[in-house]
Design a protein around this motif. Structure first.
Motif, PDB file in Angstrom:
ATOM      1  N   GLY A  85       0.802  -1.402  -0.023  1.00  6.45           N
ATOM      2  CA  GLY A  85      -0.023  -0.034   0.141  1.00  6.45           C
ATOM      3  C   GLY A  85       1.008   1.194   0.015  1.00  6.45           C
ATOM      4  O   GLY A  85       1.438   1.534  -0.903  1.00  6.45           O
ATOM      5  N   LEU A  86       1.014   1.838   0.936  1.00 10.19           N
ATOM      6  CA  LEU A  86       1.310   3.174   1.249  1.00 10.19           C
ATOM      7  C   LEU A  86       2.373   3.176   2.603  1.00 10.19           C
ATOM      8  O   LEU A  86       2.204   2.518   3.527  1.00 10.19           O
ATOM      9  N   PRO A  87       3.707   4.011   2.483  1.00 14.12           N
ATOM     10  CA  PRO A  87       4.247   4.497   3.699  1.00 14.12           C
ATOM     11  C   PRO A  87       3.220   5.077   4.759  1.00 14.12           C
ATOM     12  O   PRO A  87       2.567   6.205   4.420  1.00 14.12           O
TER      13      PRO A  87
ATOM     14  N   ALA B 270      14.274  13.227   9.369  1.00  8.24           N
ATOM     15  CA  ALA B 270      14.834  11.965  10.121  1.00  8.24           C
ATOM     16  C   ALA B 270      13.973  10.767   9.767  1.00  8.24           C
ATOM     17  O   ALA B 270      14.700   9.746   9.913  1.00  8.24           O
ATOM     18  N   ASN B 271      12.857  10.844   9.549  1.00 18.51           N
ATOM     19  CA  ASN B 271      11.890   9.642   9.333  1.00 18.51           C
ATOM     20  C   ASN B 271      11.686   9.484   7.897  1.00 18.51           C
ATOM     21  O   ASN B 271      10.304   8.937   7.571  1.00 18.51           O
ATOM     22  N   ASN B 272      12.465  10.008   7.089  1.00 15.94           N
ATOM     23  CA  ASN B 272      11.926  10.073   5.651  1.00 15.94           C
ATOM     24  C   ASN B 272      11.840   8.474   5.256  1.00 15.94           C
ATOM     25  O   ASN B 272      10.891   7.943   4.439  1.00 15.94           O
ATOM     26  N   ASP B 273      12.889   7.552   5.665  1.00 17.56           N
ATOM     27  CA  ASP B 273      12.437   6.085   5.347  1.00 17.56           C
ATOM     28  C   ASP B 273      11.633   5.347   6.077  1.00 17.56           C
ATOM     29  O   ASP B 273      11.568   4.937   7.206  1.00 17.56           O
ATOM     30  N   LEU B 274      10.641   4.994   5.238  1.00 12.43           N
ATOM     31  CA  LEU B 274       9.299   4.243   5.906  1.00 12.43           C
ATOM     32  C   LEU B 274       8.992   3.314   4.709  1.00 12.43           C
ATOM     33  O   LEU B 274       8.527   3.790   3.644  1.00 12.43           O
ATOM     34  N   ALA B 275       8.862   2.186   5.228  1.00 13.38           N
ATOM     35  CA  ALA B 275       8.503   1.009   3.942  1.00 13.38           C
ATOM     36  C   ALA B 275       7.020   1.158   4.074  1.00 13.38           C
ATOM     37  O   ALA B 275       6.373   1.798   4.880  1.00 13.38           O
ATOM     38  N   ARG B 276       6.541   0.496   2.949  1.00 15.48           N
ATOM     39  CA  ARG B 276       4.954   0.429   2.569  1.00 15.48           C
ATOM     40  C   ARG B 276       4.175  -0.441   3.473  1.00 15.48           C
ATOM     41  O   ARG B 276       4.376  -1.582   3.524  1.00 15.48           O
ATOM     42  N   SER B 277       2.986   0.009   4.132  1.00 16.02           N
ATOM     43  CA  SER B 277       2.068  -0.932   4.799  1.00 16.02           C
ATOM     44  C   SER B 277       1.362  -1.559   3.602  1.00 16.02           C
ATOM     45  O   SER B 277       1.392  -0.985   2.565  1.00 16.02           O
TER      46      SER B 277
END
Length: 484
Positions: A177-179, A189-196
């Motif tokens: 889905g989406l981050p 700082a929290n740019n890197d976030l995988a997709r749920s």
């Protein structure tokens, strides 16, 4: 000026007193002073009632961004389908969406993503800041503002997940889905976030809407506020849309019954804002934007509106860059010559153009986001899909007969569940034309996006298995979010 700089995806989200609707939190009819006096830290913003109100107004302003519900998201989603023919080939007015030939660098793709996440982050900042704020506003008002923020976050995530991710109905939401950003971001700082997964995103949307329904007010003090700010019925109405897209028809019915309690026409809400169909649909598009049929709309004024190619009225009406496809819904036998909705189209030089948004510069049309007629059609489809064809027909006919009282549906259009479903689909295309529904109505049922075109411009069909069935992730996200 109150600023929180959000470096996520290389954009700056500016919140606060520079962003006000004409109808402000206090209900005044005139805009507040937008002169900036100073820059404040995130902590200082929540120290006064006025600053907090500015943030809430700024959150709605972000939702009303040009590439979101300022109008262009409606344009992108409708022209993907078969009901509009492009005239100009202008890449700045959704041509790539019309041809379904966008890339990760396309303006449509990047601008919508950025604007939606700006609204999400504005909502997260309010939720986080109010949790830490004490004694500035009452607990009741604080809870209401959090509920409004969760509604905005839910609407933004719903908009994104239905176009940048595979349909929920394809595999019960198992696709990427989406981050899912649920905390306030003021640095990179929290740019890197995988997709749920799609399922996880829908779960969050519905949790936010359940909270919103519980904690939003039943109504506000004016029709202006009831139309432009989320209240209890707004959350309920959006839940019918979300559950419909999810294919959860029992819950569509459960939610719809809260604001459509009758089993026979006339249908209307009996609690909160008394939502009901208006006698003349054309009233909603120009002469009165503040009727009880308008559950949520984005307002515009001479000092707060979009111009040129950013305005949906410019694209559809002033510059006439799309006309109605004679082989599309315009040619349906269900759209009779006496239908009042034909007053919302205009014949010029042998072509019909959409006339729902007709204000000339400044383009001060209100952009509809949720209308009561949609809820009746959501309910009709859910009733049909749960084998209550009789109720489905009553709801369908209530919408259609509002605009064409003498119309008699052919027996062939209602005498089987398959035929009735197709009739409801066509009714949605007539009633909600130009309001951003066609793409999702195709995708949620895993239908092929049809081919369309003219002698000069063509757009090929898009199969559900095709990569371009959904929007690609934008460069603005993939360039900064390494977890993707």
């Amino acid at each position: 000026m109150i600023r929180i700089i959000n470096k996520i995806k290389n954009i700056s989200v500016i919140l606060g007193l520079t962003y006000f609707f004409s109808f402000t939190l206090s209900g005044c009819d005139s805009e507040l002073n937008t002169e900036s006096e100073t820059s404040l830290s995130a902590g200082e913003i929540f120290q006064t009632q006025t600053r907090i109100e500015g943030l809430v107004n700024g959150m709605y302003k972000a939702l009303k961004g040009a590439s979101m519900f300022g109008g262009r998201i409606h344009l992108y989603l409708d022209v993907r389908g078969e009901d509009f023919i492009n005239v100009t080939g202008n890449s700045y007015t959704a041509y790539e969406s019309w041809t379904n030939s966008y890339t990760s660098g396309s303006n449509d793709i990047n601008n919508t993503w950025q604007q939606a996440y700006a609204a999400i982050n504005n909502a997260n900042i309010i939720i986080d800041g109010l949790a830490k704020s004490t004694g500035v506003i009452s607990d009741e008002v604080k809870t209401q503002y959090v509920a409004e923020a969760k509604f905005v976050r839910a609407l933004s995530y719903y908009t994104l997940v239905t176009i940048y991710a595979r349909p929920y109905t394809e595999n019960d939401g198992a696709s990427k889905g989406l981050p899912l950003r649920l905390q306030a971001e003021t640095t990179s700082a929290n740019n890197d976030l995988a997709r749920s997964t799609v399922k996880e995103v829908y779960k969050q949307i519905l949790e936010d809407l359940d909270f919103a329904e519980t904690n939003l007010p039943d109504s506000y003090s004016s029709s202006a506020l009831n139309t432009t700010r989320a209240h209890k019925s707004t959350a309920i109405a959006l839940k019918t849309r979300v559950y419909l897209n999810k294919g959860d028809f029992q819950n569509v019915i459960a939610e719809a019954k809260k604001i459509v309690p009758q089993t026979d026409a006339p249908f209307s809400a009996t609690t909160g804002v008394k939502h009901a169909l208006q006698s003349d649909i054309t009233t909603l598009f120009g002469s009165n934007f503040l009727t009880t049929e308008s559950i949520l709309s984005m307002p515009s004024t001479a000092s707060d509106s979009y111009s040129g190619q950013s305005a949906i009225a410019y694209v559809y009406y002033s510059n006439k860059e799309y006309y109605l496809n004679p082989s599309g819904i315009l040619g349906s036998s269900l759209w009779g010559t006496n239908d009042a909705r034909r007053n919302l189209i205009e014949l010029k030089s042998g072509k019909y153009y959409l006339k729902k948004y007709t204000k000339v510069s400044p383009y001060i049309d209100y952009i509809p986001v949720i209308r009561y007629s949609e809820i009746l059609l959501n309910y009709a489809e859910a009733a049909l899909r749960t084998n209550n064809n009789a109720l489905a027909i009553k709801l369908l006919e209530a919408v259609h007969h509002r605009s064409d009282a003498g119309f008699v549906f052919p027996a062939s259009s209602e005498n089987t569940s398959t035929a009735l479903l197709e009739t409801i689909r066509q009714e949605r295309r007539i009633e909600l034309l130009g309001e951003g529904f066609r793409s999702n109505d195709l995708l949620r049922d895993l239908l092929t996006i049809p081919a369309k075109g003219s002698s000069s411009l063509q757009a090929a069909q898009v199969l559900p298995s095709a990569e371009n069935y959904i929007f690609p992730l934008p460069d603005s996200e993939t360039n900064t979010n390494k977890a993707l």
